[in-house]
Design a protein around this motif. Structure first.
Motif, PDB file in Angstrom:
ATOM      1  N   UNK A 287       1.363  -1.040  -0.003  1.00  0.00           N
ATOM      2  CA  UNK A 287      -0.085   0.067  -0.353  1.00  0.00           C
ATOM      3  C   UNK A 287       0.741   1.095   0.153  1.00  0.00           C
ATOM      4  N   UNK A 288       0.676   2.214  -0.605  1.00  0.00           N
ATOM      5  CA  UNK A 288       0.964   3.615  -1.220  1.00  0.00           C
ATOM      6  C   UNK A 288       0.106   4.195  -0.987  1.00  0.00           C
ATOM      7  N   UNK A 289       0.411   5.913  -0.888  1.00  0.00           N
ATOM      8  CA  UNK A 289      -0.504   7.107  -0.448  1.00  0.00           C
ATOM      9  C   UNK A 289      -0.938   7.120  -1.675  1.00  0.00           C
ATOM     10  N   UNK A 290      -1.345   8.292  -1.814  1.00  0.00           N
ATOM     11  CA  UNK A 290      -2.155   8.385  -2.836  1.00  0.00           C
ATOM     12  C   UNK A 290      -1.651   9.125  -3.886  1.00  0.00           C
ATOM     13  N   UNK A 291      -1.126  10.115  -3.328  1.00  0.00           N
ATOM     14  CA  UNK A 291      -0.084  11.520  -4.360  1.00  0.00           C
ATOM     15  C   UNK A 291       1.534  10.770  -3.963  1.00  0.00           C
ATOM     16  N   UNK A 292       1.211   9.255  -4.166  1.00  0.00           N
ATOM     17  CA  UNK A 292       2.187   8.832  -4.592  1.00  0.00           C
ATOM     18  C   UNK A 292       1.754   7.210  -5.315  1.00  0.00           C
ATOM     19  N   UNK A 293       0.503   7.822  -5.556  1.00  0.00           N
ATOM     20  CA  UNK A 293       0.360   6.380  -7.262  1.00  0.00           C
ATOM     21  C   UNK A 293       0.702   6.657  -8.419  1.00  0.00           C
ATOM     22  N   UNK A 294       0.930   5.614  -9.109  1.00  0.00           N
ATOM     23  CA  UNK A 294       1.206   5.055 -10.250  1.00  0.00           C
ATOM     24  C   UNK A 294       0.673   4.559 -11.334  1.00  0.00           C
ATOM     25  N   UNK A 295       0.479   4.254 -11.994  1.00  0.00           N
ATOM     26  CA  UNK A 295      -0.646   3.653 -13.407  1.00  0.00           C
ATOM     27  C   UNK A 295      -0.206   1.991 -13.050  1.00  0.00           C
ATOM     28  N   UNK A 296      -1.328   1.784 -12.863  1.00  0.00           N
ATOM     29  CA  UNK A 296      -1.603  -0.306 -12.104  1.00  0.00           C
ATOM     30  C   UNK A 296      -1.840   0.227 -11.016  1.00  0.00           C
ATOM     31  N   UNK A 297      -1.292   1.035  -9.863  1.00  0.00           N
ATOM     32  CA  UNK A 297      -1.912   0.337  -8.817  1.00  0.00           C
ATOM     33  C   UNK A 297      -3.621   0.773  -9.128  1.00  0.00           C
ATOM     34  N   UNK A 298      -3.557   0.122  -7.098  1.00  0.00           N
ATOM     35  CA  UNK A 298      -5.145  -0.402  -7.718  1.00  0.00           C
ATOM     36  C   UNK A 298      -5.773   0.585  -6.880  1.00  0.00           C
ATOM     37  N   UNK A 299      -7.076   1.114  -7.031  1.00  0.00           N
ATOM     38  CA  UNK A 299      -6.990   2.138  -6.072  1.00  0.00           C
ATOM     39  C   UNK A 299      -8.718   1.873  -5.418  1.00  0.00           C
ATOM     40  N   UNK A 300      -8.807   1.166  -4.464  1.00  0.00           N
ATOM     41  CA  UNK A 300      -9.955   1.395  -3.258  1.00  0.00           C
ATOM     42  C   UNK A 300     -11.206   2.213  -2.489  1.00  0.00           C
ATOM     43  N   UNK A 301     -12.530   2.228  -3.057  1.00  0.00           N
ATOM     44  CA  UNK A 301     -12.745   3.219  -2.438  1.00  0.00           C
ATOM     45  C   UNK A 301     -13.881   2.459  -1.186  1.00  0.00           C
ATOM     46  N   UNK A 302     -14.232   3.675  -0.621  1.00  0.00           N
ATOM     47  CA  UNK A 302     -15.235   3.606   0.412  1.00  0.00           C
ATOM     48  C   UNK A 302     -14.540   2.328   2.366  1.00  0.00           C
ATOM     49  N   UNK A 303     -14.544   2.575   3.466  1.00  0.00           N
ATOM     50  CA  UNK A 303     -14.201   2.176   4.248  1.00  0.00           C
ATOM     51  C   UNK A 303     -13.847   0.684   4.251  1.00  0.00           C
ATOM     52  N   UNK A 304     -15.402   0.030   3.228  1.00  0.00           N
ATOM     53  CA  UNK A 304     -15.430  -1.489   3.273  1.00  0.00           C
ATOM     54  C   UNK A 304     -14.321  -2.004   1.974  1.00  0.00           C
ATOM     55  N   UNK A 305     -13.753  -1.036   0.760  1.00  0.00           N
ATOM     56  CA  UNK A 305     -12.660  -1.302   0.131  1.00  0.00           C
ATOM     57  C   UNK A 305     -14.700  -2.146  -1.065  1.00  0.00           C
ATOM     58  N   UNK A 306     -15.665  -1.377  -1.150  1.00  0.00           N
ATOM     59  CA  UNK A 306     -16.334  -2.393  -1.744  1.00  0.00           C
ATOM     60  C   UNK A 306     -15.896  -1.563  -3.326  1.00  0.00           C
TER      61      UNK A 306
END
Length: 343
Positions: A287-306
């Protein structure tokens, strides 16, 4: 199929502030098919309807992920049961051979009459020869005792494997029931959303339809930060090629996808196996911070990652949003981000 509300991420354009799910509701209605129109509460306005559709899509997406999880477990249990049953069959064959060998020895002893060894020695015309035979028989008896012990152990192992297979079969039936339950939940939530959408005035649905086209077909530049690895680059290209394909809940390609199905399929094209659900995918790497995101990284949303998407660069993700909205690009801040994972 999520409530695409803007997060507090800085630097987002005004279009990122649109409630993306709600704004695309009309296309969801078309994809879900015709149904008897529900009568809207006269006190409900467009904002209330959007909030309700958002909630229904979000609940349906959570149920879809549970459906995927239960299905994945059922597949694993089916494989385990098959392997265990094969092992039980092989163990039974081995026990049958062991019993056959022991039966042959027991038959030979029975045919010899089971004479007392001391009496046999007295009656023997050649005592030395008899003693040699007796020593051989002692060794045979020792091997027979060992064989009996091996047989008993094999029978215990076989019993344990049979009990394990029985437990797995019971658990498999539970998983199948869970799959059916979550499927019914998804279909019920989507049906409610469809009936609500069908009850809206045509002008409101037209507004939703116009807004739903935002982000579709916009190809973000992959300038700046490059993918973190060759496999991430391959997954990015697969996801780009999937843009425009329909959302199909419970599907993982290639003709249709749900959110985690898209990311799983994209990485599979790069030779990487991801878990089936968004909750598991968020832990499939570092896991990395959003500011470090690079193409191909997976972005999960909501606290339950739904919900999950793939970062594509330039502040954009590609994802399978919900029924009626095809795989498309949207701002990374379309919903509250819970984690960013580098596979």
């Amino acid at each position: 199929m999520a409530s695409h509300r803007r997060s507090s991420q800085p630097g987002l354009t005004h279009s990122a502030r649109v409630t993306v799910l709600s704004a695309a509701a009309a296309t969801a209605a078309a994809a879900l098919g015709a149904a008897p129109a529900a009568v809207a509460d006269p006190g409900d306005g467009p904002d209330s309807s959007r909030a309700t559709v958002d909630r229904l899509f979000q609940e349906a997406e959570k149920a879809t992920e549970q459906f995927n999880k239960a299905g994945e477990k059922a597949d694993r249990l089916r494989e385990d049961v098959s392997h265990t049953q094969d092992s039980v069959a092989r163990g039974q064959e081995r026990i049958n051979r062991m019993r056959g060998a022991l039966g042959s020895v027991a038959g030979a002893q029975y045919r010899s009459g089971g004479m007392d060894p001391a009496l046999a020695l007295l009656l023997s015309a050649d005592p030395d020869s008899y003693l040699e035979k007796a020593a051989t028989l002692d060794r045979i008896s020792e091997r027979q005792a060992t064989a009996l012990l091996d047989l008993q152990q094999a029978q215990r192992r076989l019993g344990q494997e049979r009990a394990e297979a029985a437990r797995d079969l019971v658990e498999l039936e539970r998983s199948r029931a869970a799959v059916a339950h979550h499927k019914r939940t998804v279909e019920r939530k989507l049906g409610e959303a469809r009936r609500l959408l069908d009850s809206l005035p045509p002008e409101d649905r037209a507004d939703f339809d116009r807004a739903s086209r935002s982000g579709r077909g916009q190809l973000p530049e992959l300038s700046g930060l490059a993918p973190s690895s060759a496999r991430a680059a391959a997954a990015v290209m697969a996801a780009r090629n999937a843009v425009g394909r329909p959302y199909v809940w419970g599907a993982n390609g290639p003709s249709g996808f749900d959110c985690s199905g898209l990311t799983q399929w994209s990485y599979a094209q790069a030779g990487v196996g991801l878990p089936r659900t968004s909750q598991a995918q968020r832990y499939a790497g570092r896991q990395v911070s959003l500011s470090e995101a690079r193409p191909g990284d997976l972005v999960a949303y909501r606290s339950d990652a739904s919900h999950i998407a793939m970062y594509m660069g330039n502040g954009q993700v590609v994802h399978a949003p919900y029924p009626g909205a095809p795989v498309r690009y949207d701002p990374v801040g379309m919903m509250p981000v819970s984690s960013v994972t580098r596979v």
